[in-house]
Write a protein that holds these residues in place. Sequence first.
Motif, PDB file in Angstrom:
ATOM      1  N   SER A  18       0.848  -1.210   0.000  1.00  0.00           N
ATOM      2  CA  SER A  18       0.000   0.000   0.000  1.00  0.00           C
ATOM      3  C   SER A  18       0.874   1.247   0.000  1.00  0.00           C
ATOM      4  N   THR A  19       1.967   1.215   0.753  1.00  0.00           N
ATOM      5  CA  THR A  19       2.892   2.352   0.815  1.00  0.00           C
ATOM      6  C   THR A  19       3.516   2.588  -0.563  1.00  0.00           C
ATOM      7  N   ARG A  98      -2.280  -6.382  -5.396  1.00  0.00           N
ATOM      8  CA  ARG A  98      -2.535  -7.825  -5.502  1.00  0.00           C
ATOM      9  C   ARG A  98      -3.431  -8.183  -6.685  1.00  0.00           C
ATOM     10  N   ARG A 151       0.425  -1.973  12.747  1.00  0.00           N
ATOM     11  CA  ARG A 151      -0.496  -1.091  12.028  1.00  0.00           C
ATOM     12  C   ARG A 151      -1.959  -1.320  12.397  1.00  0.00           C
TER      13      ARG A 151
END
Length: 214
Positions: A18-19, A98, A151
């Motif tokens: 995601s980063t 993904r 997280r």
Amino acid sequence: MRRGRFITLEGGEGAGKSTQLQTVAACLTAAGIPFLTTREPGGTPRAEAIRSLLLSPGEAEPMASETELLLMFAARAQHVKQRIAPALAAGTWVLCDRFTDATRAYQGGGRGLDLSQIEALAGWVHGDCWPDLTLLLDVPAVQGLARAEKRSAKDRIEQEALAFFERVRAHYLAQAAAEPERFRVIDAAPAEATVTAQVTATVEAFLAQEGAHD
Ligand code: Z5A
């Protein structure tokens, strides 16, 4: 109209997909390329509803591996037909967190389901709609899990044992070795800035190869 390119990010828990999706997005923006960002399982309202079913933890009834596999492909069928294929056909690039490589790694490598059945489902659900470029963010399972734990609370799949995630990682690396023209393996263990630099260089090289700069 030139078809858009399909770029995916793959890797185990907490690898930084995601980063780093933001890094890839910044490269495409800088190159003036129209793109959309999306994720799997999910990416459309119906597919996101299937995601909730897949990831909501526990309850009394365990989810059979076959159910998990079929739900991944049910979400993907909706996502490809409603969003990915139309965008690519319209010349828009698709940047996806993904795709089917995750099914190969998690349901094939992790759960031990029959890989030939996964390939048959992939052929049925999305035919030749495969990524043009896949960035595999590779990190030791234990390191990625530690990041993910910091997280947020664990979802249903994240509750698996370490050995499951080690099988997933091994399977991803085997896939990358089998398809070197599509995969780029990024060492995702170092600090974020170092990973960002690797991702930027890799995407820039792909854009140059595709003649995609303005
Ligand atoms: N799944 C499946 O089984 N089969 C399939 O076909 C598909 C999926 C498509 C949901 O996926 C689950 O579905 C997933 C696989 C399965 N399994 N589980 N469990 P997901 O992609 O939505 O969820 P995820 O893999 O759990 O993603 P994630 O944990 O969000 O990881 P990430 O996106 O790779 O990492 P991140 O959010 O960018 O970073 C995690 C944390 O680490 C965050 O606090 C960051 O700030 C930090 N971070 C990032 N990079 C670094 C570096 N380099 N150093 C230090 N800290 C960092």
